[in-house]
Write a protein that holds these residues in place. Structure first.
Motif, mmCIF file in Angstrom:
data_model
loop_
_atom_site.group_PDB
_atom_site.id
_atom_site.type_symbol
_atom_site.label_atom_id
_atom_site.label_comp_id
_atom_site.label_asym_id
_atom_site.label_seq_id
_atom_site.Cartn_x
_atom_site.Cartn_y
_atom_site.Cartn_z
ATOM 1 N N ALA A 190 0.860 -1.186 0.000
ATOM 2 C CA ALA A 190 0.000 0.000 0.000
ATOM 3 C C ALA A 190 0.893 1.232 0.000
ATOM 4 O O ALA A 190 2.035 1.171 0.458
ATOM 5 N N GLY A 191 0.361 2.355 -0.504
ATOM 6 C CA GLY A 191 1.045 3.622 -0.320
ATOM 7 C C GLY A 191 0.883 4.053 1.128
ATOM 8 O O GLY A 191 0.446 3.270 1.972
ATOM 9 N N ALA A 192 1.229 5.307 1.408
ATOM 10 C CA ALA A 192 1.090 5.794 2.786
ATOM 11 C C ALA A 192 -0.377 5.732 3.212
ATOM 12 O O ALA A 192 -1.262 6.154 2.463
ATOM 13 N N GLN A 193 -0.634 5.175 4.392
ATOM 14 C CA GLN A 193 -1.999 5.058 4.920
ATOM 15 C C GLN A 193 -2.136 5.937 6.167
ATOM 16 O O GLN A 193 -1.199 6.094 6.934
ATOM 17 N N THR A 194 -3.320 6.494 6.365
ATOM 18 C CA THR A 194 -3.650 7.174 7.615
ATOM 19 C C THR A 194 -4.590 6.260 8.400
ATOM 20 O O THR A 194 -5.477 5.633 7.808
ATOM 21 N N ILE A 195 -4.382 6.176 9.717
ATOM 22 C CA ILE A 195 -5.275 5.385 10.579
ATOM 23 C C ILE A 195 -5.945 6.329 11.573
ATOM 24 O O ILE A 195 -5.267 7.004 12.337
#
Ligand SMILES: [Zn+2]
Length: 459
Positions: free
Chosen positions: A176-181
């Motif tokens: 995945a590319g950069a993910q925000t949680i």
């Protein structure tokens, strides 16, 4: 309990060795064909969650430490059919069975286990509210208290809501590319593809707010909410880019609502605040909400009632909805009340909240407020209750007992008459709660349920 809980929140090393004993609200076992279905007290649940972006597949393995008090067949639940289940290291099968009054279904391990500690390992796919994009993945574990089997079990193996469980996520994103949680736990980035999330020891299957999206999907504001007790509570509010209300206005609204709640009900109970302003509905989580702009105040109040003190079962779910509407209606008093309800008298294993709570339930709270006005009314009781019982599950009986004790009165007859009415037809047949308001300017149902289609759209 309050001191203990606070101590543990601030001491992660201790949290691992601590688990609540929730046997006081453990549902009774029941006979399912030839088996005895036995509910367990989950102590710890570690979820390994994988989002495989190239394969467009998501799946989870839950490792659950649990305790049973009698020999029988252990109950858990997951909406998804597990692909593998192990009990104490042995592969076992499970079956979806109806509870005795057919009020819901649960999964029952087909191998008998003696009373004691056990280790359950369950693997299943995650197919709901998952969307793979060119950049990564959108996924959420949003819940509902109005649809059966709508809490964490909709996505991951979980227990009934009476049970506080030390839960941890290990999240693995493959390519995945950069993910925000966005979540109401403590997130640790191990590396760009691996994260861990540790949730407070008092969370149950209604508590977790979890939403991950490719970075920069939403506009957000991060700030410290200054609590009246001096804490700087880290907060994040987010919404779709280009929303008609600015994110600064959303922040100002949340701050204003919380200031009013703290003034009346004491300090915010949670170590952080997460809010997603979206769509036409609302749902509450511990120190978190997802809500349309008009439902934010209602959902925030649930961080006191519902996710501060916590209903132990579906028959207690009406209390927090009644209180949230009572709060946003300006804490009214009502001298008399017509009709009755069965909000607390549904079949034993019921998990959902009776929607009479929003109308008739709120009127019942207003009636109690009037009846107790010479003793200060509901407000000081609630402030005391939220802080002395925080993160404690309650049944309707626990709640009425607490009122009796606080006010030195006997309200049992009022509760019997208005929320446990099993003697005659439900009040719905004599009074339509949506149209026969007898409190002026009482709002309509403040958080209509998000539809599955809308949730998918809001990912
Ligand atoms: Zn509500």
């Amino acid at each position: 309990m309050k001191f203990l809980a606070l101590l543990l929140i601030g001491t992660p090393a201790l949290a691992h060795s601590f688990a609540y004993d929730d046997s006081a609200h453990l549902p009774q076992s029941f006979q399912a064909n030839q088996l005895k279905a036995v509910f367990a007290d989950f102590k710890q649940a570690n979820y390994e969650i994988t989002y495989d972006v190239p394969a467009k597949k998501a799946y989870a393995t839950a490792t659950i430490q649990l305790a049973t008090l009698e020999t029988g067949n252990i109950v858990f639940d997951s909406a998804e059919e597990p692909t593998a289940v192990q009990l104490d290291g042995q592969a076992v099968s499970q079956k979806l069975v109806s509870t005795p009054s057919r009020e819901t279904k649960v999964r029952v391990i087909q191998t008998q286990a003696a009373a004691g500690m056990h280790r359950l390992v369950i693997t299943l796919p995650i197919t709901r509210l998952v969307e793979f994009t060119s950049e990564g993945v959108k996924s959420a574990y949003w819940t509902t208290d109005l649809t059966d089997r709508g809490y964490l079990e909709r996505y991951l193996p979980a227990n009934y809501i009476f049970d506080r469980v030390q839960m941890n996520f290990k999240i693995h994103f493959i390519r995945a590319g950069a993910q925000t949680i966005y979540t109401n736990g403590v997130v640790t980035e191990i590396d760009a593809q691996n994260y861990s999330v540790e949730y407070p020891v008092y969370y149950n299957a209604t508590s977790i707010f979890f939403h991950t999206v490719p970075a920069n999907t939403f506009e957000e504001v991060r700030f410290d909410f200054k609590s009246i007790d001096g804490r700087a509570i880290p907060a994040v509010i987010y919404q779709a880019k280009g929303a008609s209300t600015s994110i600064e206005t959303q922040q100002a609204n949340v701050t204003r609502y919380l200031n009013a709640m703290e003034a009346a009900m004491g300090p915010f109970l949670h170590p952080s605040l997460t809010g997603y302003v979206a769509g036409e509905g609302g749902m509450e989580y511990n120190g978190a909400f997802m809500a349309s702009e008009s439902a934010v105040n209602h959902e925030l109040f649930h961080s006191y009632a519902a996710r501060g003190v916590m209903p132990a079962d579906g028959n207690a779910g009406w209390i927090d909805e009644a209180l949230a509407v009572w709060w946003t209606s300006g804490m009214p008093a009502l001298s008399s009340l017509q009709g009755s309800s069965q909000m607390a008298a549904h079949p034993y294993y019921t998990r959902t909240t009776d929607t009479d709570a929003y109308g008739f339930g709120m009127q019942f709270m207003a009636l109690l407020n009037a009846a107790l006005s010479t003793k200060g009314g509901l407000k000081p009781f609630l402030k005391n209750y939220f802080h002395t019982q925080m993160f404690t599950p309650y049944s309707t009986r626990d709640f009425s007992d607490a009122m009796n004790a606080y006010f030195s009165v006997d309200l049992d007859d009022l509760f019997l008459k208005y929320v446990y009415d099993t003697s005659k037809a439900s009040f719905r047949e004599t009074l339509n709660p949506r149209t026969n308001w007898r409190i002026e300017a009482t709002p309509k149902l403040e958080h209509p349920q998000y539809s599955d289609e809308e949730l998918q759209k809001l990912l």
